[in-house]
Scaffold this motif. Sequence first.
Motif, PDB file in Angstrom:
ATOM      1  N   LEU A 287       0.825  -1.199   0.000  1.00  0.00           N
ATOM      2  CA  LEU A 287       0.000   0.000   0.000  1.00  0.00           C
ATOM      3  C   LEU A 287       0.864   1.256   0.000  1.00  0.00           C
ATOM      4  O   LEU A 287       1.975   1.253   0.509  1.00  0.00           O
ATOM      5  N   ALA A 288       0.310   2.325  -0.548  1.00  0.00           N
ATOM      6  CA  ALA A 288       1.036   3.595  -0.605  1.00  0.00           C
ATOM      7  C   ALA A 288       1.367   4.048   0.807  1.00  0.00           C
ATOM      8  O   ALA A 288       0.508   4.097   1.670  1.00  0.00           O
ATOM      9  N   ALA A 289       2.634   4.358   1.030  1.00  0.00           N
ATOM     10  CA  ALA A 289       3.047   4.762   2.373  1.00  0.00           C
ATOM     11  C   ALA A 289       3.190   6.274   2.430  1.00  0.00           C
ATOM     12  O   ALA A 289       3.635   6.887   1.453  1.00  0.00           O
ATOM     13  N   PRO A 290       2.893   6.872   3.576  1.00  0.00           N
ATOM     14  CA  PRO A 290       3.092   8.318   3.699  1.00  0.00           C
ATOM     15  C   PRO A 290       4.560   8.706   3.753  1.00  0.00           C
ATOM     16  O   PRO A 290       4.896   9.888   3.844  1.00  0.00           O
ATOM     17  N   THR A 291       5.420   7.690   3.691  1.00  0.00           N
ATOM     18  CA  THR A 291       6.850   7.976   3.678  1.00  0.00           C
ATOM     19  C   THR A 291       7.460   7.699   2.309  1.00  0.00           C
ATOM     20  O   THR A 291       8.660   7.767   2.122  1.00  0.00           O
ATOM     21  N   GLY A 292       6.601   7.369   1.352  1.00  0.00           N
ATOM     22  CA  GLY A 292       7.103   7.066   0.024  1.00  0.00           C
ATOM     23  C   GLY A 292       7.632   8.319  -0.661  1.00  0.00           C
ATOM     24  O   GLY A 292       7.046   9.391  -0.568  1.00  0.00           O
ATOM     25  N   LEU A 293       8.747   8.181  -1.389  1.00  0.00           N
ATOM     26  CA  LEU A 293       9.418   9.370  -1.930  1.00  0.00           C
ATOM     27  C   LEU A 293       9.628   9.341  -3.439  1.00  0.00           C
ATOM     28  O   LEU A 293      10.024  10.351  -4.025  1.00  0.00           O
ATOM     29  N   SER A 294       9.377   8.201  -4.085  1.00  0.00           N
ATOM     30  CA  SER A 294       9.806   8.109  -5.489  1.00  0.00           C
ATOM     31  C   SER A 294       9.187   9.133  -6.438  1.00  0.00           C
ATOM     32  O   SER A 294       9.897   9.683  -7.271  1.00  0.00           O
ATOM     33  N   PRO A 295       7.887   9.443  -6.350  1.00  0.00           N
ATOM     34  CA  PRO A 295       7.385  10.448  -7.293  1.00  0.00           C
ATOM     35  C   PRO A 295       8.026  11.820  -7.071  1.00  0.00           C
ATOM     36  O   PRO A 295       8.214  12.584  -8.010  1.00  0.00           O
ATOM     37  N   TYR A 296       8.343  12.116  -5.806  1.00  0.00           N
ATOM     38  CA  TYR A 296       8.914  13.429  -5.502  1.00  0.00           C
ATOM     39  C   TYR A 296      10.328  13.544  -6.041  1.00  0.00           C
ATOM     40  O   TYR A 296      10.772  14.627  -6.433  1.00  0.00           O
ATOM     41  N   LEU A 297      11.035  12.420  -6.057  1.00  0.00           N
ATOM     42  CA  LEU A 297      12.373  12.411  -6.640  1.00  0.00           C
ATOM     43  C   LEU A 297      12.289  12.596  -8.138  1.00  0.00           C
ATOM     44  O   LEU A 297      13.090  13.302  -8.742  1.00  0.00           O
ATOM     45  N   ARG A 298      11.314  11.964  -8.752  1.00  0.00           N
ATOM     46  CA  ARG A 298      11.178  12.048 -10.199  1.00  0.00           C
ATOM     47  C   ARG A 298      10.891  13.467 -10.660  1.00  0.00           C
ATOM     48  O   ARG A 298      11.451  13.949 -11.612  1.00  0.00           O
ATOM     49  N   PHE A 299       9.943  14.142  -9.991  1.00  0.00           N
ATOM     50  CA  PHE A 299       9.600  15.495 -10.406  1.00  0.00           C
ATOM     51  C   PHE A 299      10.600  16.519  -9.881  1.00  0.00           C
ATOM     52  O   PHE A 299      10.550  17.682 -10.261  1.00  0.00           O
ATOM     53  N   GLY A 300      11.454  16.058  -8.958  1.00  0.00           N
ATOM     54  CA  GLY A 300      12.430  16.991  -8.409  1.00  0.00           C
ATOM     55  C   GLY A 300      11.886  17.838  -7.279  1.00  0.00           C
ATOM     56  O   GLY A 300      12.485  18.864  -6.942  1.00  0.00           O
ATOM     57  N   CYS A 301      10.768  17.453  -6.693  1.00  0.00           N
ATOM     58  CA  CYS A 301      10.265  18.179  -5.513  1.00  0.00           C
ATOM     59  C   CYS A 301      11.195  17.935  -4.343  1.00  0.00           C
ATOM     60  O   CYS A 301      11.294  18.728  -3.418  1.00  0.00           O
ATOM     61  N   LEU A 302      11.825  16.773  -4.415  1.00  0.00           N
ATOM     62  CA  LEU A 302      12.792  16.417  -3.392  1.00  0.00           C
ATOM     63  C   LEU A 302      14.134  16.252  -4.068  1.00  0.00           C
ATOM     64  O   LEU A 302      14.236  15.573  -5.085  1.00  0.00           O
ATOM     65  N   SER A 303      15.152  16.883  -3.505  1.00  0.00           N
ATOM     66  CA  SER A 303      16.486  16.753  -4.083  1.00  0.00           C
ATOM     67  C   SER A 303      17.081  15.415  -3.685  1.00  0.00           C
ATOM     68  O   SER A 303      17.092  15.051  -2.506  1.00  0.00           O
ATOM     69  N   CYS A 304      17.598  14.700  -4.706  1.00  0.00           N
ATOM     70  CA  CYS A 304      18.204  13.412  -4.390  1.00  0.00           C
ATOM     71  C   CYS A 304      19.435  13.604  -3.518  1.00  0.00           C
ATOM     72  O   CYS A 304      19.758  12.727  -2.698  1.00  0.00           O
ATOM     73  N   ARG A 305      20.095  14.738  -3.664  1.00  0.00           N
ATOM     74  CA  ARG A 305      21.304  14.957  -2.870  1.00  0.00           C
ATOM     75  C   ARG A 305      20.954  15.218  -1.413  1.00  0.00           C
ATOM     76  O   ARG A 305      21.646  14.763  -0.498  1.00  0.00           O
TER      77      ARG A 305
END
Lengths: 577, 429
Positions: A287-305
Amino acid sequence: FVGVFTVFRGLSAVSTCSQSCSANPTLTTLFIFNAAMKNSDSMGVNTIHWFRKGLRLHDNPALRDSIRGTDTLRCIYILDPWFAGSSSVGINRWRFLLHCLEDLDASLRKLNSRLFVIRGQPTDVFPRLFREWNIARLSYEYDSEPFGKERDAAIQKLASEAGVEVTVRISHTLYNLDKIIELNDGQPPLTYKRFQAIINQMDAVELPAETIISKVIKNCTTPITHDHDDKFGVPSLEELGFETEGLSTAVWPGGETEALMRLERHLERKAWVANFERPRMNSNSLLAAPTGLSPYLRFGCLSCRLFYFKLTDLYKKVKKNSTPPLSLYGQLLWREFFYTTATNNPCFDKMEGNPVCLQIPWDRNPEALAKWAEGQTGYPWIDAIMTQLRQEGWIHHLARHAVACFLTRGDLWISWEEGMKVFEELLLDADWSVNAGSWMWLSCSSFFQQFFHCYCPVGFGRRTDPSGDYIRRYLPVLRGFPAKYIYDPWNAPEDVQKAAKCIIGTNYPRPMVNHAEASRVNIERMKQIYQQLSCYKGLVISVSSSYGESSRDQASLRFACTRASQRTLPQGPLFIG
Amino acid sequence: MKRGRSVLNSKCPIFPYHEKPGKRHKPSFALSPPTDWGNLPYCIVLQIFQHLSLVDRARSSSVCRCWNDVFHMPDLWRRFEFELNQPATSYLRSTHPDLIQQIIKKHAQHLQYVSFKVDSSTESAEAACDILSQLVNCTIKTLGLISTARSSFMDVSQAHFVSALTVVFVNSKSLSSIKIDDTPVDDPSLKVLVANNSDTLKLLKMSSCPHVSPAGILCVADQCHGLRELALNYHLLSDELLLALSSEKHVHLEHLRIDVVSENPGQTHFHTIKRNSWEALVRHSPKVNIVMYFFLYEEEFGPFFCEETPVTHLYFGRAVSKEMLGRIGLNCPRLVELVVCANGLNPLDEELIRIAKRCKSLTAIGLGECEVTCSGFVEFVKTCGGRLTQLSIMEEVLIPDNRYNMEQIHSEVSKHLGRLWFPDMMPTW
């Protein structure tokens, strides 16, 4: 006219202007526009920051660097309105993007700025903007994908013709991908192990750039007109032509704010578990977790660095300063691996003409493909996963393996390119490089050669979630089935089906293939392909030698797997690593 | 055609000597004028053509008469693979119909190693049969009918297929290798095969040929004493077959592949093969590879591996129980390669260690959806030692315990194997 010309810089801008004068009736509006802007634009340095991915204000070195010495700043996002109609991008992807843009706009508002959403194609939009806003600088985050590089080369040319200085910085990947390729003798590493070995030789990851806050941006202004929302506001889904009646709330809300919150939660959870091992798979993982990060990494909302360094810090804190293993960054490194393999290969998303892809004789079968895409295969495990994907835009990576295997080498023997297109439409974190690369991997078309390993559409699901709750959640029609039969309801006796108010063949489809038969046939097909590869030395379940006359004259395989760089791998079976 | 002088041996450059720029200068070993690509000796053009792809060769053949002649020399037509694809069902191209006609007209008698690759359309399979029916005056040694996707040969009418195949069986008379898996071949056609090719037949692959009976294959074993490789389904395997393959007149069998496939859960009953029959086979052919592919449901494994079975390569395409793996450890001393697609959520430590101890020839193992504790796995690898040349374990299989975590496991295992080792990984994103 002479008065207007003094506003422009450089001869090249003049020639652009005089060319467009005759053709462009909007030049008259340009006069008025410029007259109004004379105070802010005419004398100072005017900058555009172009958001594409990298939809964030933290770790945005391109924006950070271009702000220095700038008088006015306009952050833009260029939206091609025709993409929405062509729906190779589904509604969830659009909604996520719009959330990201709204979030950016809100954050910029706090800094007395705004986001400018501009409709059109970059090559049309930029010359106009360079003139209208008297632009001296353009900045954007580096895009490593072949299409992105081509587009950016065209824009750089337009910029130099207009006398605009361009600032590009790498921040969508951990490393400079060209350096990785250079370290591997000019070729991208084709195995993950090789990739990790090269990573170990690279310099440390650069620290994230400081977040754009008021202090940083204080000397810049953004000229905002009273009709900004009409001209440059973030559109709504309805404006883009989507039907939003009955659309449920987004399970994955977009935006930098949400991304950073999730990052904190993600790290908190890791710290609490104090275990940095790969988590055991259980039914909740699906199930989708509230800690999931992959879409945010893809769009760049979250910096991978940022993610990288936060993980490192946490690990050192919990494990008392020991060196973090590479596996800690698994998610980030896989992403990096696929970006690296794709960056110089414009055919990366195809089989034909793609030097790293095996030419496999996939079946062309639009009917079967549609059943898979719409969750009508008759295998509840597969259908539930595809339903979750369509409804929410995210599925667990093992679920991806299951459906990808089913479509390609496991059961339907349909080309991975078709699966990739469906994921492109529905999956929030699927960008070009990672999506294509993963599909090639999962279909054993490249990189990964262990084709013997096949996921059973019944057994795999049953072992992952014995209760069947995942199935019941996404396929309510099957709710009435007991755990014993929910993964293979066609085997349930008639009375069980009647009690479940679901007759297989009527209320829910029969299985579209016989898995045992299909996998038997397909493993043979994969073997045929791999047997002909002269460099394959892996598990072949005893290939009989005498028939294997190598038909090199007519090899339909053009897989260049004997690269010099692979031979320098440490001693070991070729198929591993 | 003028042949070059004796200097045109393999050490000499193949291509005419370049003239120095600006100077009219007669090269020392030029061909007699006119110096012309078309005047290259046939043997040299032939050698070059042998390195070209079919498409390039075909294009080259349009250049000049000499090259066209070479294109049609028998040597270039010994080996051919017909690719038959329809645009509606395949992304790949088909062998050009004109080329096919040309081959049938001019080169049927040269063909020796022939294969047909067909896509999932019935049309393609039928086209293959049509071509087969026309290969009348040929001396084919190797024949392969290969479905590259669905088994489309099964959709062809049995009569059509059988008559086409029989044409080759009757006319070739020296067939040595035949691959006809997933086809509607039947007992009478096998009789024809045997009647014409019993002296030369060495390899026969016919897995999943539902129209063949145990008697049909027995006929082949009885008459073709040179048979070295055989692939068939379990329902065709019988004690008599194994004994026939072990008769004095028979050569050593090198390779026996058996597919064990279930139609429906619990509905297929599998007979057992007597231990004596297996022993006879191994006595007669001590080096024989016995390869078994299992596509069964867990509850159908009953009849297998209850007694010592000389299998060397085992593949389990579906889930296989712990109990079964335990039996394999006990009863498969010749085991060389083992692949398990899936087992379940109980660690297989004990079973694997027993396999390591008792299957002393084991050199390759692959594990999919299973679970093994890291300690158990290390123990397994230690017991096998360096003889494990293929160790393909999915990353998810290994369960860290208090002695080893994932980082330590790879160095520990590498140490025992004597080479660098990592588990197989799948992208996680």
